[in-house]
Design an enzyme around this catalytic site. Structure first.
Site, short mmCIF file in Angstrom:
data_model
loop_
_atom_site.label_atom_id
_atom_site.label_comp_id
_atom_site.label_asym_id
_atom_site.label_seq_id
_atom_site.Cartn_x
_atom_site.Cartn_y
_atom_site.Cartn_z
CB SER A 163 78.47 6.73 26.63
OG SER A 163 77.52 6.59 27.73
CG ASP A 245 82.27 3.92 32.92
OD1 ASP A 245 81.31 4.44 33.52
OD2 ASP A 245 82.40 3.93 31.61
CG HIS A 277 81.12 7.08 30.96
ND1 HIS A 277 81.23 6.01 30.39
CD2 HIS A 277 80.27 7.94 30.33
CE1 HIS A 277 80.10 5.90 29.61
NE2 HIS A 277 79.65 7.19 29.39
#
Length: 303
Positions: A163, A245, A277
């Site tokens: 991320s 995601d 995600h």
């Protein structure tokens, strides 16, 4: 207290909200794991000081079985959390890296960069870069940390992030290429469910990084406009995305940008169907998480 001070002027779930008086409140409270022996994997961890001047720290992970003179590849990890939560010593990072270190038979070091908004971006980028520079000082075997001197093969270094950490890992790799950082060789870059902005998160990024426009003209949010992209210092990149995601389009765009950039390395793409995600950090035993982990291990151990 003036009730107007309790007015929320920014709300960025699931990360943080900001009150009119300047206070911030983070939604997620992390649990921390002390350094030492992990009973499940046998992995040993140690916390080290990278820079006492700024309080920058890192955690090193070493696999259970390692001989005194054995050198293993080094994985440098940058954790996720929207640049504002997470740590190298939280439970999520600990469990993920303990598993990866065991399966890939590598040493890992997680750089505990300072978090925004208390430390506004680009401080996290600079801390992360300082961490890699510190690691490079061990190239002659005379660095400040014996575990790296004795066991890390700095000719086989991988950068990895999830991320926001994937965003950071990418930019550290570019910076290493631009500055021609000596003392280590970055073999590969693992970019996992990368955060490169998009939708309302651009506004959050602009809040966390006051010097940013928060838009696609910022190279930190859009690598396609980075004039230094071709200089990225690694041979191979593996980009991970998840089907559900909301950041997937940005991950796909990043992959396509690298393919068409003239950078010169090789780039792979791995999509996990039916997942959201960073699912693998919170459900590590599901089949898709194990498949993702295997892909990471195979990438690291590729000859």
């Amino acid at each position: 207290m003036d009730s107007s001070n309790n007015e929320v002027i920014h709300d960025f779930p699931p990360f943080l909200k900001v009150y009119a008086d300047g206070r911030t409140e983070k939604y997620i409270k992390m649990d921390f794991v002390p350094a030492g022996l992990d009973p499940k994997t046998g992995v040993q961890t140690k916390d080290v000081v990278v820079s006492p001047e700024i309080g920058l720290r890192a955690r090193i992970f070493i696999p259970k079985v390692i001989t005194p003179d054995q050198k293993l590849p080094l994985l440098v990890q940058y954790h996720g959390g929207g640049f504002c939560i997470g740590s190298s010593v939280d439970t999520v990072t600990h469990n993920f890296l303990s598993s990866l270190v065991t399966q890939a038979n590598v040493i890992a070091i997680s750089i505990d960069y300072r978090l925004a908004p208390e430390h506004p971006l680009p401080i996290a980028y600079d801390d992360s870069w300082a961490g890699l520079q510190w690691i490079a000082t061990h190239s002659n075997g005379l660095g400040p940390e014996p575990w790296l001197n004795d066991h890390a093969d700095l000719g086989r270094v991988f950068l990895e992030g999830e991320s926001a950490g994937a965003n950071i890992a990418h930019h550290v790799a570019v910076r290493a290429g631009v500055t021609k950082l000596a003392g280590l060789r970055i073999v590969g870059l693992l970019v996992v469910h990368p955060f490169f902005g998009g939708k309302e998160r651009d506004e959050m990024y602009k809040f966390l990084c006051p010097t940013s426009s928060g838009c696609d003209d910022d190279p930190k949010l859009n690598p396609a406009v980075d004039p230094h992209l071709k200089s990225m210092a690694c041979d191979r990149v593996l980009v991970f995305v998840a089907e559900k995601d909301w950041l997937k389009p940005r991950g796909v765009a990043y992959y396509e940008t690298l393919v068409n950039s003239g950078w010169g390395g090789t780039v792979e793409f791995f999509e996990t169907k039916g997942e959201d995600h960073c699912f693998f950090l919170f459900n590590s035993t599901c089949e898709n998480a194990m498949s993702l982990m295997k892909k990471m291990v195979d990438f690291i151990n590729h000859n």
